[in-house]
Every structure is written in structure tokens, then in C-alpha cells.
Design an enzyme around this catalytic site. Structure first.
Site, PDB file in Angstrom:
ATOM      1  N   CYS A 223      35.151  40.515  35.795  1.00 51.90           N
ATOM      2  CA  CYS A 223      35.522  41.533  36.794  1.00 51.90           C
ATOM      3  C   CYS A 223      36.794  42.269  36.379  1.00 51.90           C
ATOM      4  O   CYS A 223      37.856  41.662  36.192  1.00 51.90           O
ATOM      5  CB  CYS A 223      35.718  40.847  38.150  1.00 51.90           C
ATOM      6  N   GLY A 224      36.699  43.600  36.257  1.00 49.27           N
ATOM      7  CA  GLY A 224      37.851  44.407  35.857  1.00 49.27           C
ATOM      8  C   GLY A 224      38.997  44.326  36.841  1.00 49.27           C
ATOM      9  O   GLY A 224      40.172  44.238  36.448  1.00 49.27           O
ATOM     10  N   HIS A 225      38.697  44.362  38.149  1.00 54.65           N
ATOM     11  CA  HIS A 225      39.755  44.283  39.163  1.00 54.65           C
ATOM     12  C   HIS A 225      40.458  42.916  39.101  1.00 54.65           C
ATOM     13  O   HIS A 225      41.666  42.821  39.324  1.00 54.65           O
ATOM     14  CB  HIS A 225      39.173  44.508  40.557  1.00 54.65           C
ATOM     15  N   CYS A 226      39.682  41.861  38.796  1.00 51.95           N
ATOM     16  CA  CYS A 226      40.276  40.526  38.672  1.00 51.95           C
ATOM     17  C   CYS A 226      41.229  40.476  37.478  1.00 51.95           C
ATOM     18  O   CYS A 226      42.306  39.874  37.552  1.00 51.95           O
ATOM     19  CB  CYS A 226      39.186  39.470  38.500  1.00 51.95           C
TER      20      CYS A 226
END
Length: 494
Positions: free
Chosen positions: A53-56
Site C-alpha cells: 500500500c502506497g499510503h502505508c
């Protein structure tokens, strides 16, 4: 006996806590240790994440920074994380539907985390949830240390904390999770800080370092808005970190300035436009977007903008289904932008609806091509029933549907009563119909009823739906996350 039992439980909790693996002061949890760790810590924030996950990935360094700072302060607040792709059962038990999902456990009871994703924002939110709404300040030295340590801090100066204004101040301090509040009651300290009794002052380390609340009356809602407005820069630069504050704040009209850092637009325009932004900041938030950033290209698509239109401005009204407005010219002078904003509030601006040029061969194939300019003429023809697929070029589910939809159009090609059509809803907008997920399929009947298609995306099911005027399709069964419709970017992704 009870004392011995409680001591044993406490020691067991401490041992278990010591055995928990950590990464950069963040506890690493799994099904085997989750319940014990949550039970042995009064305050613990847990991030459910996915490694891909990019946001993670963006959150990870800030999350670790917050955990380290709290550890250095010897705070009882702990930060933890769970790889939800490895611990699916655990994630499902806490209703995790997307990544990252953060849950705060206070004495074992979970609530949703609603703060920002910078280290300071995380710490501020957690301290507000675990401590008093406002820090009691007893000396000028303590006050100056707090002002220096926080990007923004709001002081209330009240010799009598039981006054109605003081109570209201503390009420707002309790309700606003993303800012630090302090209260001073000692009259000597109030004087040393160059304030008067019942003053409220916002201190910040950018732009105006000290802003006094000057409202004629102290209304809690107005005060919340004032805190939000003055805790943000006059022109906010859009980023993943600021997005949640921009879209989650009290100001629902946004003036968006699309600029190129590479071309020097930020230096050229932001200073000139700051006075205009400041004049309207109570009603309009001004946001600068670097159009050069790859991750901002979806924003340009959402507004139907081309790179050769940069620099440019748009205005968006969140509470009007994110209605978009465009100035009459692309000039970014202070005068032209002020006229643009004034025209919006005067109600003389029409919504800016995107439309492609109508292709000359729009009706040549079995699937007819619609754009905003020919939509109503085709769809609201009372001599025909029209099935429309609203699609996005980047939508994987739309691509999967395409061959089936082509066969559906071929099936009805010789039926003069039926039109099978499609429209790129990312490039064409309709005032009467808002599309938020793809593909969206609607049947427009001869008597101008509109029926949504939610059935199986098979040739047989869709044929039955059209032939029965929208009565012949069963809802499709529950689907996995991978099979759900593609959606427009959420507000904090714009």
C-alpha cells in the site's frame, strides 16, 4: 490472595510486552500477541497495513517518528502495527476495509483514529485523547517552551476557568483533536505574555506568529472555524500530508491554483495572490497544486485540464457534489482572481462541465458514443430506450466489460427501439447525473424513467434487463474487494 493474583497478572503482562518484537519503537503485532498487548497497555494506537500500500509506505516513517518521540518522553502511549495481509482474520474482526486503517485502544476499547498522518499530528491527537483538553500553564517560561515546541498552539487566558467563555474554550479544545490548546489562569503570567483576561491567542511558527481572536461574540462553531483557518498557511500546498486537513476542514469552498514548480510559478504567483487569499480565507481555502508531480495527474484529469493550461485556477464547491467552476480567462493576477471569487459568491458563474468534441462517427458502430453535448438529445428520446455505460478509460472493470457490451450492442443493432451507448464520464459531465464509480450502467426508458443496472455483467443478464425495461435483472452477488467497481479518487486523493 487477590493482591498476589493481580501482581502475577501485571508481571505476566510486562513479560509478554517485553517479548513483543518492535521495529523503530513500533510494536509488531499478530493474532498470537494482539490481545495480550492491548490488555497490558492503557493506550495503544494500532495500524492495520498492507506492505504494497502506497499510503502505508508514506505513513511508515512518520508513524515510527511518532513512536520514537513518545518513547523518548517515556509516554504510556504505545504505537503498534499489524500486517493485515498476513493477519486477515484479525483485521476482519476490527472491520478493516482499506489501508491503512488505524484504531486507538483506550483500556481495551477501540475507536477510529481521525487525526493527521504527520508525526506531530499523530502525537497531538493521541495526547488529546489521553490527557486534559488544554495544558495548564503556570509560568511564562513554560508558555514559551510550548510555543517553541509546537507549529501551532492556541492559548486561552482566563483568570476564572468557570466563566462561560472559558468553559466554551475548553469545550472546543476537547472537540478539536488535531491542535494543541493551553490555558493560563495566573494573572501575573497573563500579563507577562502580553495578554488580557479572556483573550484567546493562536501562536504559530509561520506567517503571522501571533493571531488574536477578535470575534464580536464567542461562538463555538465560529471559533472552531477560526482555529482551522489560522492554523493553516494562507495558501496551502497540496500534498498527501495536507490533503486530509484540506478536505476534512470547515472551509468547503476551495480555490485551486494549478502551478508548475519547475517553471517557477510558485515563486511568481503565490506571493502576489496571498492578499486575495487572506481576504477570503474565512470562506475559501486557497490551495496550490504542483502540476509537475506525477501523483497529481489524476487531479488534472478530474478537472479536464491539459498541461498547456498551466498555470491556471479553478474553484470547487465540496457541498455541491464537488461542482467545478472555471474563470473566464487564465490570468493569475490578483485582480482577476478576486473577480473570479467575487463572481462565484455573486452567483453569476455557471458550473464548468467537461465535454469532449462529438466524434463525426459517434453513431457508426453498434455502441453509440455519447458526449455531454449530445447526451440529452439521444438519451431522452421518448421513442427509444437507451442503455448507457458510464466508463473511465483507466478502469479495469470497464475493459473487462467492453467485449460483452459490444456483443450486447450487436444483439440490439437492428432493433430501432433500443440504443446501446457509452460515455467517458471522466471527460464528460452532466448537470443532472453525477457518476462516482465505474462502470455505472443506467437504462433510460421511453417514459423517461432511469433504472440502474446492478446485475451480473453477462450478455444474458444485460439482454434481459433491456428487454424487460429494467425489470429483468437480479442483483449481483457479494463480491470480493478485487471485483468491486473502480471509483473516482476520494477527496483526500484529489
Amino acid at each position: 490472595m487477590k493482591v498476589i493474583l493481580f501482581t502475577a497478572i501485571a508481571l505476566l503482562g510486562a513479560v509478554l510486552a517485553d517479548e513483543v518484537p518492535t521495529e523503530e519503537n513500533v510494536l509488531v503485532l499478530s493474532k498470537s500477541n494482539f490481545d495480550n498487548v492491548v490488555a497490558s497497555n492503557n493506550f495503544i494506537l494500532v495500524e492495520f497495513y498492507a506492505p504494497w500500500c502506497g499510503h502505508c509506505k508514506s505513513l511508515a516513517p512518520e508513524y515510527a517518528k511518532a513512536a520514537t518521540k513518545l518513547a523518548e518522553e517515556e509516554s504510556p502511549i504505545k504505537l503498534a502495527k499489524v500486517d493485515a495481509t498476513q493477519e486477515q482474520e484479525l483485521a476482519e474482526s476490527y472491520g478493516v476495509r482499506g489501508y491503512p486503517t488505524l484504531k486507538f485502544f483506550r483500556n481495551g476499547n477501540p475507536i477510529d483514529y481521525s487525526g493527521g498522518r504527520q508525526a506531530d499530528d499523530i502525537i497531538t491527537w493521541l495526547k488529546k485523547k489521553t490527557g486534559p483538553p488544554a495544558i495548564e500553564v503556570t509560568s511564562a517560561e513554560q508558555a514559551k517552551e510550548l510555543i517553541g515546541a509546537n507549529n501551532v498552539i492556541i492559548f486561552g487566558f482566563f483568570s476564572d476557568q468557570s466563566s462561560s467563555k472559558a468553559k466554551a474554550f475548553l469545550g472546543v479544545a476537547s472537540a478539536v483533536d488535531d491542535q494543541v490548546f493551553a490555558i493560563v489562569s495566573d494573572e501575573k503570567v497573563i500579563g507577562e505574555l502580553e495578554a488580557e483576561d479572556e483573550d484567546i491567542v493562536l501562536f504559530k511558527n509561520f506567517e503571522e506568529p501571533r493571531v488574536k481572536y477578535e470575534g464580536e461574540k464567542f461562538d463555538e462553531d465560529l471559533f472552531k472555524t477560526w482555529v482551522f483557518v489560522h492554523s493553516m498557511p494562507t495558501i496551502v500546498e497540496f500534498s498527501h500530508e495536507t490533503a486530509s486537513k484540506i478536505f476534512g476542514g470547515q472551509i468547503k469552498y476551495h480555490l485551486l491554483l494549478f502551478l508548475s514548480k519547475k517553471n517557477g510559478d510558485f515563486d511568481k504567483y503565490t506571493e502576489e495572490l496571498k492578499p486575495v487569499a487572506k481576504n477570503y480565507r474565512d470562506r475559501v481555502m486557497s490551495v496550490a497544486i504542483d502540476a509537475d508531480e506525477d501523483e497529481h495527474q489524476r487531479i488534472l484529469e478530474f478537472f479536464g485540464m491539459r498541461k498547456d493550461e498551466i498555470p491556471s485556477a479553478r474553484l470547487i464547491a465540496l457541498e455541491q457534489d464537488m461542482a467545478k467552476y472555471k474563470p473566464t480567462n487564465n490570468e493569475l493576477s490578483a485582480n482577476s482572481i478576486e473577480e473570479f471569487v467575487q463572481s462565484f459568491f455573486a452567483g453569476t458563474l455557471k458550473q464548468h462541465l467537461l465535454s469532449e468534441e462529438l466524434p463525426s462517427d459517434w453513431a457508426a458502430k453498434p455502441v453509440k458514443v455519447l458526449v455531454a453535448t449530445n447526451f440529452d438529445e439521444v438519451v431522452f428520446d421518448t421513442n427509444k430506450k437507451v442503455l448507457v455505460e458510464f466508463y473511465a478509460p483507466w478502469c479495469g472493470h470497464c475493459k473487462q466489460l467492453a467485449p460483452i457490451y459490444d456483443k450486447l450492442a450487436e444483439h440490439f443493432e437492428k432493433d430501432d427501439d433500443v440504443v446501446i451507448a457509452k460515455m467517458d464520464a471522466t471527460a464528460n459531465e452532466l448537470e443532472h447525473t453525477k457518476i462516482t464509480s465505474f462502470p455505472t450502467i443506467k437504462l433510460y426508458t421511453k417514459d423517461n424513467q432511469v433504472k440502474d443496472y446492478n446485475g451480473e455483467r453477462t450478455l444474458a443478464a444485460m439482454t434481459s434487463f433491456v428487454e424487460s425495461d429494467g425489470e429483468g435483472a437480479e442483483p449481483k452477488p457479494s463480491v470480493s474487494e478485487d471485483d468491486e467497481e473502480d471509483e473516482l479518487p476520494a477527496r483526500d486523493e484529489l
